[in-house]
Scaffold this active site. Structure first.
Site, mmCIF file in Angstrom:
data_model
loop_
_atom_site.group_PDB
_atom_site.id
_atom_site.type_symbol
_atom_site.label_atom_id
_atom_site.label_comp_id
_atom_site.label_asym_id
_atom_site.label_seq_id
_atom_site.Cartn_x
_atom_site.Cartn_y
_atom_site.Cartn_z
ATOM 1 N N TYR A 153 23.223 85.632 -15.071
ATOM 2 C CA TYR A 153 21.940 84.982 -15.330
ATOM 3 C C TYR A 153 21.296 84.519 -14.027
ATOM 4 O O TYR A 153 20.100 84.728 -13.788
ATOM 5 C CB TYR A 153 22.123 83.803 -16.282
ATOM 6 C CG TYR A 153 20.830 83.145 -16.676
ATOM 7 C CD1 TYR A 153 19.962 83.768 -17.574
ATOM 8 C CD2 TYR A 153 20.457 81.913 -16.149
ATOM 9 C CE1 TYR A 153 18.754 83.177 -17.930
ATOM 10 C CE2 TYR A 153 19.256 81.313 -16.503
ATOM 11 C CZ TYR A 153 18.409 81.945 -17.396
ATOM 12 O OH TYR A 153 17.223 81.356 -17.740
ATOM 13 N N ALA A 154 22.084 83.891 -13.149
ATOM 14 C CA ALA A 154 21.556 83.422 -11.870
ATOM 15 C C ALA A 154 20.986 84.578 -11.053
ATOM 16 O O ALA A 154 19.906 84.470 -10.461
ATOM 17 C CB ALA A 154 22.650 82.702 -11.082
ATOM 18 N N ALA A 155 21.707 85.689 -11.027
ATOM 19 C CA ALA A 155 21.242 86.847 -10.265
ATOM 20 C C ALA A 155 19.956 87.407 -10.847
ATOM 21 O O ALA A 155 19.050 87.829 -10.101
ATOM 22 C CB ALA A 155 22.321 87.931 -10.242
ATOM 23 N N LYS A 157 17.568 85.791 -12.440
ATOM 24 C CA LYS A 157 16.433 84.919 -12.160
ATOM 25 C C LYS A 157 16.161 84.815 -10.660
ATOM 26 O O LYS A 157 15.008 84.703 -10.234
ATOM 27 C CB LYS A 157 16.677 83.538 -12.772
ATOM 28 C CG LYS A 157 16.697 83.558 -14.304
ATOM 29 C CD LYS A 157 15.395 84.084 -14.890
ATOM 30 C CE LYS A 157 15.347 83.967 -16.399
ATOM 31 N NZ LYS A 157 14.040 84.399 -16.964
#
Length: 240
Positions: A153-155, A157
């Site tokens: 998810y972090a990657a 966004k």
């Protein structure tokens, strides 16, 4: 940009943040294309809320990861309204909360597919027709601080933020591209227990309402001297 009379495509606008954005645009006289992948009944409710404010709407089912479906959505928008002035890349998924070594290829592909690749596919297809306008990407605090959901998810966004910067450089001055990076938002994606914990981490003592994210989007659309920016709406959880 004066919003009245403009045409906006808002992906993932069946509920939550996307619905709030669609309704805020409708209040300002924007013709809204409401996109959904699965939730027809919820998307129909969004259309009804928009029509309360007198807005013309077009309801389109399209999976943003499927270029053929996206192209059909965009072409349908042009056929109906003859233009696209605004694109809001809101469609996204959280995926499962996972530690780095728990993320499978399928987990990675699913989240990156919707959140990053999907946004790029929609942008490419819209740019076939948009000669002047605004694009706003809905990123996340996770794209800046890594978040708590997982690396996938972090990657996704973080990549969306980088894509925002790249597009802003290449499309100016005719098309301005920005992003909004919310912290936790009060939607059905977060359980009541987790919402309570997240409130305690915010300097405001609350988590954002979808309408507060929508207000940030409208601000970016109405301002003609902002591009390549990420507006944080996170209650002071991240200061940079």
């Amino acid at each position: 940009m004066r919003l009245e009379g403009k045409v906006a495509v808002v992906t993932g606008s069946a509920r939550g943040i996307g619905r709030a954005i669609a309704v805020e645009l409708a209040k300002r006289g924007v013709k809204v294309v409401i996109n959904y992948a699965h939730s027809y009944n919820e998307a129909r409710k969004t259309a009804e809320f928009c029509r309360i404010h007198g807005a013309e709407t077009l309801l389109v089912k399209a999976d943003v990861t499927d270029r053929k479906q996206v192209r059909k959505m965009v072409e349908g928008t042009i056929e109906r309204f003859d233009r696209i002035d605004i694109l809001v890349n809101n469609a996204g998924i959280l995926g499962k909360a996972l530690e780095p070594m728990e993320v499978t290829d399928d987990d990675w592909d699913a989240v990156l597919g919707v959140n990053l690749k999907g946004a790029f596919i929609v942008t490419q297809e819209v740019l076939r027709y948009m000669k002047k306008g605004k694009i706003v990407n809905i990123a996340s605090i996770a794209g800046k601080d890594g978040g708590t959901v997982g690396p996938h998810y972090a990657a996704s966004k973080g990549g969306l933020i980088a894509l925002t910067f790249n597009l802003a450089r290449h499309l100016a001055p005719n098309i301005l591209v920005n992003a909004v990076a919310p912290g936790p938002v009060d939607t059905e994606l977060i359980s009541p227990e987790i919402k309570e914990r997240l409130r305690s981490l915010s300097l405001t003592g609350e988590i954002a309402k979808p309408e507060e994210i929508a207000h940030a989007v409208v601000f970016l659309l109405e301002n003609d001297h902002i591009t390549g920016e990420v507006i944080d709406v996170n209650g002071g959880r991240l200061m940079d």
